[in-house]
Design a protein around this motif. Structure first.
Motif, PDB file in Angstrom:
ATOM      1  N   GLY A 122       0.786  -1.074   0.064  1.00 28.54           N
ATOM      2  CA  GLY A 122       0.044  -0.193  -0.149  1.00 28.54           C
ATOM      3  C   GLY A 122       0.754   1.374  -0.135  1.00 28.54           C
ATOM      4  N   THR A 124       3.235   4.237  -1.381  1.00 29.52           N
ATOM      5  CA  THR A 124       3.709   4.742  -3.014  1.00 29.52           C
ATOM      6  C   THR A 124       5.214   4.341  -2.902  1.00 29.52           C
ATOM      7  OG1 THR A 124       4.188   7.052  -2.109  1.00 29.52           O
ATOM      8  CG2 THR A 124       2.150   6.624  -2.705  1.00 29.52           C
ATOM      9  N   ASP A 127       7.096   6.976  -0.721  1.00 22.69           N
ATOM     10  CA  ASP A 127       6.803   6.728   0.720  1.00 22.69           C
ATOM     11  C   ASP A 127       7.530   5.626   1.271  1.00 22.69           C
ATOM     12  OD1 ASP A 127       5.340   9.371   1.029  1.00 22.69           O
ATOM     13  OD2 ASP A 127       3.459   8.365   1.067  1.00 22.69           O
ATOM     14  N   GLU A 199       2.475   3.303   9.384  1.00 21.99           N
ATOM     15  CA  GLU A 199       1.013   2.574   9.192  1.00 21.99           C
ATOM     16  C   GLU A 199      -0.028   3.713   9.218  1.00 21.99           C
ATOM     17  OE1 GLU A 199      -1.631  -1.268  11.085  1.00 21.99           O
ATOM     18  OE2 GLU A 199       0.372  -0.331  12.054  1.00 21.99           O
ATOM     19  N   LEU A 202      -0.756   5.352   5.955  1.00 24.84           N
ATOM     20  CA  LEU A 202      -1.119   4.705   4.754  1.00 24.84           C
ATOM     21  C   LEU A 202      -2.562   4.923   4.444  1.00 24.84           C
ATOM     22  CD1 LEU A 202       0.458   1.137   5.145  1.00 24.84           C
ATOM     23  CD2 LEU A 202       1.011   2.855   3.341  1.00 24.84           C
ATOM     24  N   PRO A 203      -3.061   4.932   3.370  1.00 26.82           N
ATOM     25  CA  PRO A 203      -4.242   4.952   3.177  1.00 26.82           C
ATOM     26  C   PRO A 203      -5.171   3.767   3.632  1.00 26.82           C
ATOM     27  CG  PRO A 203      -3.262   4.860   0.997  1.00 26.82           C
ATOM     28  CD  PRO A 203      -2.185   4.556   2.106  1.00 26.82           C
ATOM     29  N   GLN A 204      -6.382   4.041   4.325  1.00 25.91           N
ATOM     30  CA  GLN A 204      -6.958   3.084   4.839  1.00 25.91           C
ATOM     31  C   GLN A 204      -7.149   1.782   4.306  1.00 25.91           C
ATOM     32  OE1 GLN A 204      -8.156   3.826   7.932  1.00 25.91           O
ATOM     33  NE2 GLN A 204      -8.362   1.602   8.510  1.00 25.91           N
ATOM     34  N   ARG A 205      -7.284   1.570   2.979  1.00 26.23           N
ATOM     35  CA  ARG A 205      -7.340   0.189   2.343  1.00 26.23           C
ATOM     36  C   ARG A 205      -6.315  -0.661   2.588  1.00 26.23           C
ATOM     37  NH1 ARG A 205      -4.329   0.573  -2.084  1.00 26.23           N
ATOM     38  NH2 ARG A 205      -3.712   2.358  -2.906  1.00 26.23           N
ATOM     39  N   ALA A 206      -4.870   0.074   2.589  1.00 27.91           N
ATOM     40  CA  ALA A 206      -3.507  -0.626   3.033  1.00 27.91           C
ATOM     41  C   ALA A 206      -3.291  -0.929   4.420  1.00 27.91           C
ATOM     42  CB  ALA A 206      -2.423   0.366   2.428  1.00 27.91           C
TER      43      ALA A 206
END
Length: 209
Positions: A122, A124, A127, A199, A202-206
């Motif tokens: 998740g 990039t 990042d 953590e 990170l986007p919530q999906r990841a």
């Protein structure tokens, strides 16, 4: 007989452990090898190049954590950081030697594979690389303090600090940390805090992965 680069590096590591980075000079290294100082310049133009080679040799001694063995990126990051710390800790002034080094082009393959692993989790690419650099800098900074304190006789177990519990009750409760009785646990706390921060960004999906 021509002096081999590997022979020079091995002798320099041995000398580093004996006298530390400040005592490691090309003149002294030449004396240890029984050669004239200019002989070393066939392999290293200056001390910085020698230190780069020493840092590379240290890393080669310690196998990094294999990301393919860790389905959880958090645990891989922790294992990778601990492996790096052990690597620098294995030699006197190991952190000082490593400061300022940069990966060579031949090292890009491992970095690409590690970034692919983090991107799949998740991150990039940018990042993911920032996270790896942050872990590296945290570990180097920690070891700089730890090794410098040990050299000065103020390392773990060398100079206990016992605050007056009447005047400083909170510091007294944290006395074991103040005295650096367990630097491994202290390092682990900061490491886990860093990973938790990655953590959280990170986007919530990841995060659910």
């Amino acid at each position: 007989m021509k002096l081999q680069r590997e022979t020079v590096v091995a002798a320099a590591l041995k000398l580093l452990d004996e006298v530390g980075m400040d005592g490691l000079t090309t003149r002294r290294l030449a004396q240890e090898l029984g050669v004239q100082q200019p002989s070393l310049y066939w392999h290293f133009k200056n001390k910085r190049e020698l230190l780069d080679a020493l840092a590379e040799a240290m890393l080669a001694e310690q196998q990094p954590a294999d990301h393919t063995a860790y389905p959880d990126w958090r645990e891989w990051m922790a294992a990778q950081a601990h492996a790096f710390r052990r690597c620098l800790r294995a030699h006197r002034d190991g952190a000082r030697v490593h400061i300022g080094t940069r990966p060579e082009g031949g090292d890009f393959g491992d970095g690409e594979a590690e970034l692919a692993y983090l991107v799949a989790a998740g991150f990039t690419p940018a990042d993911g690389l920032r996270a790896l650099i942050s872990l590296s800098y945290y570990t180097i900074g920690w070891l700089l303090e730890e090794q410098a304190a040990t050299e000065a006789g103020r390392g773990p177990g060398q100079a206990p600090m016992v605050p007056d519990p009447q005047r400083y009750p909170l510091l007294a409760q944290a006395q074991t940390v103040l005295s650096q009785n367990d630097v491994d646990a202290d390092y682990e706390y900061g490491l886990r805090a860093l990973i938790a921060g990655f953590e959280a960004l990170l986007p919530q999906r990841a995060v659910a992965r």
